[in-house]
Design a protein around this motif. Structure first.
Motif, PDB file in Angstrom:
ATOM      1  N   SER A 133       0.813  -1.224   0.000  1.00 59.33           N
ATOM      2  CA  SER A 133       0.000   0.000   0.000  1.00 59.33           C
ATOM      3  C   SER A 133       0.841   1.266   0.000  1.00 59.33           C
ATOM      4  O   SER A 133       0.625   2.161  -0.809  1.00 59.33           O
ATOM      5  CB  SER A 133      -0.932   0.018   1.212  1.00 59.33           C
ATOM      6  N   CYS A 134       1.821   1.342   0.907  1.00 57.77           N
ATOM      7  CA  CYS A 134       2.579   2.584   1.050  1.00 57.77           C
ATOM      8  C   CYS A 134       4.039   2.467   0.614  1.00 57.77           C
ATOM      9  O   CYS A 134       4.724   3.470   0.473  1.00 57.77           O
ATOM     10  CB  CYS A 134       2.503   3.113   2.478  1.00 57.77           C
TER      11      CYS A 134
ATOM     12  N   ILE B 298       8.621  -3.493   5.498  1.00 55.24           N
ATOM     13  CA  ILE B 298       7.892  -4.194   6.559  1.00 55.24           C
ATOM     14  C   ILE B 298       8.952  -4.785   7.485  1.00 55.24           C
ATOM     15  O   ILE B 298       9.814  -5.539   7.033  1.00 55.24           O
ATOM     16  CB  ILE B 298       6.994  -5.304   5.990  1.00 55.24           C
ATOM     17  N   PRO B 299       8.925  -4.436   8.773  1.00 56.75           N
ATOM     18  CA  PRO B 299       9.946  -4.936   9.699  1.00 56.75           C
ATOM     19  C   PRO B 299       9.983  -6.473   9.726  1.00 56.75           C
ATOM     20  O   PRO B 299       8.950  -7.138   9.610  1.00 56.75           O
ATOM     21  CB  PRO B 299       9.508  -4.393  11.060  1.00 56.75           C
ATOM     22  N   GLN B 300      11.180  -7.011   9.871  1.00 58.96           N
ATOM     23  CA  GLN B 300      11.345  -8.457   9.898  1.00 58.96           C
ATOM     24  C   GLN B 300      10.512  -9.097  11.010  1.00 58.96           C
ATOM     25  O   GLN B 300       9.960 -10.184  10.823  1.00 58.96           O
ATOM     26  CB  GLN B 300      12.807  -8.837  10.075  1.00 58.96           C
ATOM     27  N   GLU B 301      10.385  -8.427  12.136  1.00 54.34           N
ATOM     28  CA  GLU B 301       9.595  -8.969  13.245  1.00 54.34           C
ATOM     29  C   GLU B 301       8.158  -9.206  12.805  1.00 54.34           C
ATOM     30  O   GLU B 301       7.548 -10.212  13.143  1.00 54.34           O
ATOM     31  CB  GLU B 301       9.626  -8.023  14.456  1.00 54.34           C
TER      32      GLU B 301
ATOM     33  N   GLN C  54       1.356  -8.697   3.556  1.00 54.27           N
ATOM     34  CA  GLN C  54       1.674  -7.905   2.372  1.00 54.27           C
ATOM     35  C   GLN C  54       1.700  -6.410   2.685  1.00 54.27           C
ATOM     36  O   GLN C  54       2.065  -5.614   1.828  1.00 54.27           O
ATOM     37  CB  GLN C  54       0.656  -8.184   1.269  1.00 54.27           C
ATOM     38  N   CYS C  55       1.258  -6.050   3.893  1.00 57.03           N
ATOM     39  CA  CYS C  55       1.170  -4.643   4.279  1.00 57.03           C
ATOM     40  C   CYS C  55       1.856  -4.411   5.627  1.00 57.03           C
ATOM     41  O   CYS C  55       1.935  -5.314   6.457  1.00 57.03           O
ATOM     42  CB  CYS C  55      -0.287  -4.210   4.420  1.00 57.03           C
ATOM     43  N   CYS C  56       2.290  -3.177   5.837  1.00 54.71           N
ATOM     44  CA  CYS C  56       2.816  -2.794   7.140  1.00 54.71           C
ATOM     45  C   CYS C  56       1.657  -2.765   8.144  1.00 54.71           C
ATOM     46  O   CYS C  56       0.481  -2.826   7.763  1.00 54.71           O
ATOM     47  CB  CYS C  56       3.505  -1.426   7.057  1.00 54.71           C
ATOM     48  N   PHE C  57       1.976  -2.658   9.385  1.00 58.24           N
ATOM     49  CA  PHE C  57       0.954  -2.668  10.433  1.00 58.24           C
ATOM     50  C   PHE C  57      -0.068  -1.554  10.243  1.00 58.24           C
ATOM     51  O   PHE C  57      -1.271  -1.777  10.332  1.00 58.24           O
ATOM     52  CB  PHE C  57       1.616  -2.560  11.819  1.00 58.24           C
ATOM     53  N   ASP C  58       0.414  -0.333   9.974  1.00 62.75           N
ATOM     54  CA  ASP C  58      -0.499   0.809   9.845  1.00 62.75           C
ATOM     55  C   ASP C  58      -1.473   0.625   8.684  1.00 62.75           C
ATOM     56  O   ASP C  58      -2.676   0.859   8.827  1.00 62.75           O
ATOM     57  CB  ASP C  58       0.280   2.111   9.679  1.00 62.75           C
TER      58      ASP C  58
END
Length: 67
Positions: free
Chosen positions: A37-38, A42-45, A54-58
């Motif tokens: 999306s942005c 994406i952090p490895q954790e 497929q997306c970051c947390f936010d």
């Protein structure tokens, strides 16, 4: 509230919780390194904790309408 109403409310709450658990997204596969999306990393954790993300947390939070 009498005991019968309390038990009915408790059963309803348990059924709603089970429904939410049953319908949650089950991620599988390889996680993306960049958010689709942005575009941020994406952090490895997160990639390890949520296989196939497929997306970051936010962005995932926004997709799920939790904000």
């Amino acid at each position: 509230m009498d005991e019968a109403h309390f038990e009915m409310a408790q059963r309803l709450q348990e059924a709603q919780l089970q429904n939410a658990l049953d319908s949650r997204v089950q991620y599988q596969g390889e996680s993306a390194e960049d958010c689709e999306s942005c575009g941020i990393d994406i952090p490895q954790e997160r990639r390890l904790a949520v296989p196939g993300c497929q997306c970051c947390f936010d962005c995932q939070t926004l997709r799920e309408g939790r904000r």
